[in-house]
Design a protein around this motif. Sequence first.
Motif, PDB file in Angstrom:
ATOM      1  N   LEU A  12      38.111  44.385  39.396  1.00  0.00           N
ATOM      2  CA  LEU A  12      36.751  43.862  39.278  1.00  0.00           C
ATOM      3  C   LEU A  12      36.719  42.571  38.471  1.00  0.00           C
ATOM      4  N   LEU A  13      37.515  42.513  37.410  1.00  0.00           N
ATOM      5  CA  LEU A  13      37.561  41.297  36.606  1.00  0.00           C
ATOM      6  C   LEU A  13      38.136  40.130  37.406  1.00  0.00           C
ATOM      7  N   LEU A  14      39.197  40.384  38.162  1.00  0.00           N
ATOM      8  CA  LEU A  14      39.790  39.325  38.981  1.00  0.00           C
ATOM      9  C   LEU A  14      38.799  38.839  40.031  1.00  0.00           C
ATOM     10  N   ASN A  15      38.103  39.777  40.661  1.00  0.00           N
ATOM     11  CA  ASN A  15      37.141  39.381  41.685  1.00  0.00           C
ATOM     12  C   ASN A  15      36.012  38.543  41.098  1.00  0.00           C
ATOM     13  N   ARG A  16      35.477  38.995  39.977  1.00  0.00           N
ATOM     14  CA  ARG A  16      34.373  38.252  39.371  1.00  0.00           C
ATOM     15  C   ARG A  16      34.855  36.919  38.807  1.00  0.00           C
ATOM     16  N   GLY A  17      36.055  36.920  38.220  1.00  0.00           N
ATOM     17  CA  GLY A  17      36.571  35.679  37.652  1.00  0.00           C
ATOM     18  C   GLY A  17      36.893  34.640  38.701  1.00  0.00           C
ATOM     19  N   LEU A  18      37.381  35.082  39.868  1.00  0.00           N
ATOM     20  CA  LEU A  18      37.727  34.138  40.920  1.00  0.00           C
ATOM     21  C   LEU A  18      36.500  33.673  41.700  1.00  0.00           C
TER      22      LEU A  18
END
Length: 223
Positions: A175-181
Amino acid sequence: MTAVLERYTDHLARHLVGPDSRRSAILDEVLDGLQCAAECNLDDCTDVDEAANRAVLEWGPPSEVARAYNDATLRISANRLSLHAICALPLLAATWASALLGGPAGPWPYHPPLLLTGLSVVAFSCVLSLAGAFSGLRKGTGIAAAAARRDQMVTTGTLAALIGMLGVLAALVLLLLNRGLSHPESLDWPMVAVPATLTLLAGAYFGTALKRFLGVLRGADRP
């Protein structure tokens, strides 16, 4: 006498599982008990080797003694890991909530499937981890647990706690990777760095813990 007793502990060491510190403590305890038994046998026997051999016979086969100690080692390890899982989940929840709620506004005007899926995985994994940890602790403590052999719920609950914890950590990272990207401007990166670091460290710890626990479990079940 020492040679006879050390041969026994050498055979015992081949059957023991767990960390080196635990195995060393067990061997010291067994050797001390054997020496006490051998010294007591000297009251009826003047030959020191015969007294040592009697002490070894009183203790029983090394494989049976090791099995009893291995069950205790597994129970201790299960209780410790379950407690760690119970403590880690609130800590992660608090740090992630502080970082995300204190940052910029969320980037999603609606609830996309990926977010709902990720939150569902987190929720399910939290329930699995906590339920497994509490069930394992309930079966792994108390007088009844100490008097009986290892209960299957202890190992099943601990495995569920570890797998659930790893599921939570994996979902949080994704979730963090998706939101960060997709929306990097929606994150306060200095604040997010703290829970992200804790998540990665927890993933490394619980992943290693699961591997070691499976090793102890296989060794304890070995005939």
